[in-house]
Design a protein around this motif. Structure first.
Motif, PDB file in Angstrom:
ATOM      1  N   LYS A 195       0.813  -1.219   0.000  1.00 42.02           N
ATOM      2  CA  LYS A 195       0.000   0.000   0.000  1.00 42.02           C
ATOM      3  C   LYS A 195       0.843   1.265   0.000  1.00 42.02           C
ATOM      4  O   LYS A 195       0.414   2.297  -0.481  1.00 42.02           O
ATOM      5  N   GLU A 196       2.038   1.167   0.538  1.00 42.89           N
ATOM      6  CA  GLU A 196       2.831   2.388   0.661  1.00 42.89           C
ATOM      7  C   GLU A 196       3.356   2.868  -0.678  1.00 42.89           C
ATOM      8  O   GLU A 196       3.681   4.031  -0.842  1.00 42.89           O
ATOM      9  N   PHE A 197       3.461   1.956  -1.637  1.00 43.61           N
ATOM     10  CA  PHE A 197       4.086   2.337  -2.901  1.00 43.61           C
ATOM     11  C   PHE A 197       3.095   2.332  -4.033  1.00 43.61           C
ATOM     12  O   PHE A 197       3.482   2.163  -5.190  1.00 43.61           O
ATOM     13  N   LYS A 198       1.776   2.462  -3.755  1.00 45.77           N
ATOM     14  CA  LYS A 198       0.842   2.245  -4.845  1.00 45.77           C
ATOM     15  C   LYS A 198       0.842   3.373  -5.854  1.00 45.77           C
ATOM     16  O   LYS A 198       0.426   3.198  -6.970  1.00 45.77           O
TER      17      LYS A 198
ATOM     18  N   LEU B  85       3.691   4.894  -6.792  1.00 55.05           N
ATOM     19  CA  LEU B  85       5.045   5.038  -7.313  1.00 55.05           C
ATOM     20  C   LEU B  85       5.103   4.322  -8.662  1.00 55.05           C
ATOM     21  O   LEU B  85       4.909   3.116  -8.732  1.00 55.05           O
ATOM     22  N   PRO B  86       5.349   5.043  -9.754  1.00 58.82           N
ATOM     23  CA  PRO B  86       5.391   4.358 -11.050  1.00 58.82           C
ATOM     24  C   PRO B  86       6.564   3.391 -11.111  1.00 58.82           C
ATOM     25  O   PRO B  86       7.657   3.708 -10.643  1.00 58.82           O
ATOM     26  N   PRO B  87       6.356   2.203 -11.681  1.00 59.50           N
ATOM     27  CA  PRO B  87       7.425   1.199 -11.688  1.00 59.50           C
ATOM     28  C   PRO B  87       8.655   1.658 -12.466  1.00 59.50           C
ATOM     29  O   PRO B  87       9.763   1.196 -12.191  1.00 59.50           O
ATOM     30  N   GLU B  88       8.459   2.590 -13.425  1.00 59.81           N
ATOM     31  CA  GLU B  88       9.632   3.075 -14.145  1.00 59.81           C
ATOM     32  C   GLU B  88      10.561   3.833 -13.192  1.00 59.81           C
ATOM     33  O   GLU B  88      11.786   3.730 -13.279  1.00 59.81           O
ATOM     34  N   ARG B  89       9.942   4.590 -12.264  1.00 62.05           N
ATOM     35  CA  ARG B  89      10.755   5.336 -11.313  1.00 62.05           C
ATOM     36  C   ARG B  89      11.524   4.386 -10.408  1.00 62.05           C
ATOM     37  O   ARG B  89      12.694   4.582 -10.099  1.00 62.05           O
ATOM     38  N   ALA B  90      10.820   3.297 -10.002  1.00 65.03           N
ATOM     39  CA  ALA B  90      11.477   2.318  -9.138  1.00 65.03           C
ATOM     40  C   ALA B  90      12.663   1.695  -9.865  1.00 65.03           C
ATOM     41  O   ALA B  90      13.756   1.533  -9.295  1.00 65.03           O
TER      42      ALA B  90
END
Lengths: 115, 781
Positions: A85-88, A90-95
């Motif tokens: 839930k904390e990263f919902k 956050l775009p996966p490209e950024r990760a």
């Protein structure tokens, strides 16, 4: 007692396997990568135990680079997982970009320290 | 319809106004932090202070002259003669590299500042950066208002000023900035869970390792905090992202710095981080398994793992304990061990015990150094608990550990200062917000909710964006004191969701007059703090200690520049290769200013060498001459304060020479120098004391000054008044007799009387010629 434990162990193993097979393939790939990195680190430790630790900085940088990429891959997996839930938002490209940047810094340091 | 739009515009305008105001306030805080540290430049001159900064200055000079590769590989043969010192591998390079970089950038822009100017002003510049870093850190913990207050407090706190005045070119000048910045990035990573900030955190930690030996505080505090979060049930994946990459990258980066090297993985100071690294992986794995299994199966897994894992764990722990216990200090270095066990140094390592900065502080020094913050800190701790977040638990842990360590060593009050400022900033900001909220509530009465509601609506939308530290709008309080000295402005924060807020506000509202009075009192408190800080900076902490001043009875200023006089004499009147022996305090200054080779200096890395010099100072003349001659010493330098009343002279430090020398050479026994348990130099002194070299070199011809030989520091007449020196000759005494330089007399050509080997004249003359050949000097002396 022993039989119930072994039965328990088997039931545990089965439930683990079924739960794990439900995870998406991309996560399984990341997990494979983490496993490979840890395995490489273990091989290096065994090699050092056999041959001796003379260029200690090389040993240290080798082991820590494996452990480092494993840790970073775990972080990537945490950030990309939709169930977190904390990263919902956050775009996966950024990760992935963060993952690449951190790996770059890590390997720059490794190259310097490898000697 | 028009109303919400207007309200939105008003809020955006307020945000914009608040941000611009914050920016200017921060700028002013930086300027304040820089200017308050310039008192020493105004009162004395732009000179480097104390002892350690001279070494750093010399290293920076070398770096700017010879470049970075020669710096990394520099072997210095002008100190610790005849051992030398590997500078590249034993110095923390952060400070010198920073100053060198600044000098290089300025020179390439054609701003021709000298290296000395850059070195003198490095500390004030970095304290401005440190106050900005404190703003960022406190903003992450509590909000922008607390951040601004904490930054203003740090800009002025006397404990930090004492180690970062202009001219105090020491490691702490940049290290405190690195410390606060590393903590800020850690908290930021913890709050946002972003790997980018984790990388920056590791790089900031690298800068801290480069700068100061106190980096072990960071690498032990952060694991402690992670453990605390796990134990209190606050484990989250953000914690893993904040901690695990830091350990791996941080250990590697720490191993890159030559001073630390492999100590990063082998000394006990780092073991805590590895232990918690393993623990956090175990915990993360447990949470993962819990997530994918059903509760029943999870219980089965737990029982299985616990039974098997416990055996394995015990075996591993036993091996680890055996490894660690086999080393006598359990793997810790001497200085760290003296932090954990304060009595360790006085029992085993007298050199660490003898440094005045390593003594425990007295109570007045707390009030002198952090002043008003001392009783604002508990209020801040309470404010951190409502509500308790990861960041606020970190700051509470930081303040508790730094209070403990500051109680062990006075030097570590410097680490306490940022924590105290953060806590006090939080306390002040929270109290201001309570009072201003009460005032606003009382002023607007019943219809006051409309203005406050719009603010709450915007703040609640911002909160929903998962940025914990950014939901604020700054409010201008009615009271601002634009006086010249107190340039800080307090900000209050109001950010609570609307429903709860009304209920809570009714409970937290105070009467109108009480709030106004309370705000006035708080501002007065701030004014007292500012006045004290400015006084401390101007009077107490700006002395360069290489130049002393005093006011004579007719109001005139008298300057004692004896140290530089002595070093200048040395550099002009001796050969370049001559060796100078003195007590280790003056080693750095002698190499930097007089440019002569010394025997021991402030690095104190070789206890036996220092004990040799201490033994020589405590022995009678002939024995001392032998020791100094074996070290190729040509000149001996002593500092004597008896004529002018300078209390930090070598006779007052003599007890350490005896103790350190006696620790290595058993023929120096401390009771020989004591009369009734005290070191005395008057007629009641022991014969050993009256015959030792330190006594003779300090008081030679002292009777000629006033006829009685009255020592102003010890407040007595000296014991032995008229004596001659047989093995030394006086070559220079400074104007106020503060520094006295003696030369070793060369051995005589012919010896009358007995020698060591009275077998035949021929054998004794060969020993004589052998010894004089070994001295490599002009044989015509």
């Amino acid at each position: 007692m022993a039989r119930s434990t072994s039965k328990d162990a088997q039931a545990l193993f089965n439930s683990l396997r079924s739960a794990y097979s439900a995870t998406p393939t991309s996560f399984k790939i990341i997990d494979l990568y983490v496993g490979f990195a840890v395995f490489t680190a273990l091989i290096q430790v065994v090699y050092m135990a056999i041959v001796g630790s003379f260029p200690f900085n090389s040993f240290l940088s080798g082991v820590l680079s494996c452990v480092g990429t494993a840790v970073l891959a775990v972080c990537l997996r945490i950030q990309v997982n939709k169930e977190n839930k904390e990263f919902k938002d956050l775009p996966p490209e950024r990760a992935f970009a963060d993952f690449v940047l951190c790996n770059l810094v890590l390997h720059l340091v490794i190259m310097n320290f490898l000697g | 319809m028009a109303d919400p739009e207007n309200a939105k515009e008003a809020t955006t305008l307020r945000y914009a106004f608040g941000n611009v105001l914050s920016f200017f306030i921060l700028l002013l805080i930086g300027v304040l932090a820089f200017w308050i540290r310039l008192f020493s430049v105004i009162k004395y001159e732009s000179v480097i202070h104390e002892f350690d900064p001279y070494f750093n200055y010399r290293v920076t000079q070398f770096l700017t002259k010879n470049g970075i590769y020669d710096f990394w590989n520099w072997f210095d043969d002008r100190t610790w003669y005849p051992l030398g010192r590997v500078i590249g591998g034993t110095v923390y390079p952060g400070l010198t590299l920073t100053a060198g970089t600044i000098w290089w950038i300025l020179n390439s822009l054609n701003i021709p500042l000298s290296v000395e100017t850059v070195c003198v002003f490095t500390a004030p510049i970095f304290s401005a950066f440190a106050s900005w870093a404190t703003y960022l850190l406190t903003k992450e913990v509590k909000g922008a208002g607390a951040g601004l207050t904490a930054a203003a407090l740090l800009a002025m706190v006397p404990s930090y000023i004492s180690r970062s005045v202009a001219g105090s070119y020491d490691n702490e000048a940049v290290a405190i900035f690195a410390l606060i910045f590393t903590f800020y990035l850690y908290i930021k990573t913890l709050n946002t869970g972003s790997l980018f900030y984790a990388t920056l955190n590791a790089l900031a930690y690298f800068y801290m390792v480069c700068s100061w030996g106190g980096y072990t505080f960071i690498i032990n505090l952060i694991p402690m905090h992670v453990l605390l979060c796990i134990v209190t049930g606050r484990y989250s994946s953000r914690l893993y992202i904040a901690y695990a990459p830091l350990v791996v990258l941080g250990t590697l980066l720490a191993a890159l710095v030559p001073v630390v090297g492999f100590n990063a993985v082998m000394t006990s100071e780092h073991f805590a981080s590895f232990l918690v690294f393993i623990i956090i992986h175990v915990v993360a794995f447990v949470y993962y398994i819990k997530g994918i299994l059903s509760p029943k199966m999870f219980k089965v897994a737990v029982t299985l793992v616990v039974s098997v894992g416990l055996v394995v764990c015990c075996a591993v722990m036993a091996i680890l304990i055996a490894l660690v216990a086999s080393s006598p200090t359990k793997g810790w270095s001497g200085r760290s061990l003296s932090l954990l066990d304060p009595t360790y140094a006085s029992k085993y390592i007298p050199i660490i015990a003898s440094v005045s900065e390593h003594q425990p502080p007295t109570w007045p020094s707390y009030f002198m150094d952090i002043n008003v913050l001392a009783f604002l800190v508990p209020a801040g701790i309470i404010a951190c608990f409502l509500p308790l977040s990861d960041a606020s638990s970190f700051v509470v842990l930081y303040i508790v550990t730094s209070v403990y360590f500051s109680g062990v060593m006075v030097r570590l009050m410097l680490v306490l200062a940022p924590a105290a400022c953060v806590m006090s900033g939080i306390a002040l900001s929270e109290s201001f917000s309570v009072f201003t909220r009460s005032i606003k509530f009382q002023l607007h009465g019943l219809s006051g909710s409309s203005q406050v509601d719009s603010g709450d609506a915007s703040s609640s939308t911002v909160v929903a964006q998962n940025d914990a530290g950014k939901a604020e709008k700054t409010e201008d309080t009615a009271k601002e004191r634009p006086s010249k000295k107190s340039k800080k402005k307090e900000k209050g924060i109001v950010d609570k969701p609307s429903l709860k807020a009304k209920i809570e506000r009714r409970l937290l509202v105070l009467p109108f007059e009480a709030s106004i009075f309370a705000i006035l009192l708080l501002v007065l408190l701030g004014a007292f703090y500012v006045v004290h800080c400015v006084w401390a900076a101007a009077e107490a902490y700006s002395a360069p200690s290489i130049v002393l001043t005093s006011y004579s009875h007719d109001g005139g200023l008298h300057v004692f520049d004896d140290f530089r006089e002595a070093y200048a004499w040395l550099s002009h009147n001796t050969e370049v290769d001559d060796k100078v022996a003195s007590w280790w305090d003056y080693g750095y200054q002698t190499t930097a200013m007089a440019n002569r080779t010394v025997i021991v200096d402030n690095n104190t890395w070789n206890n036996t060498h220092i004990a040799t010099v201490g033994t020589a100072m405590s022995s009678p003349e002939k024995a001392a001459w032998e020791i100094f001659n074996s070290l190729d010493v040509k000149y001996v330098l002593v500092v004597f304060g008896g004529l002018v009343g300078y209390p930090s002279d070598d006779i007052n430090k003599f007890l350490w020479m005896v103790r350190i020398g006696g620790g290595v050479f058993p023929h120096i026994k401390e009771p020989d120098y004591l009369r009734d348990g005290q070191y005395r130099i008057d007629s009641q002194a022991t014969p050993t004391m009256l015959n030792c070299l330190m006594y003779k070199l300090s008081y030679y011809r002292f009777v000629e000054t006033d006829g009685r030989g009255f020592d102003r520091v010890r407040q007595t007449e000296i014991g032995k008044k008229n004596f001659k020196l047989t093995h030394f000759e006086e070559v220079f005494t400074t104007h106020h007799w503060m520094v006295r330089i003696y030369k070793l007399k060369p051995p005589r050509n012919r010896i009358r009387g007995k020698t060591k080997k009275p077998r035949s004249q021929k054998t004794s003359s060969t020993t004589r010629t052998k010894r004089s050949a070994a001295t490599k000097r002009n044989p015509w002396h």
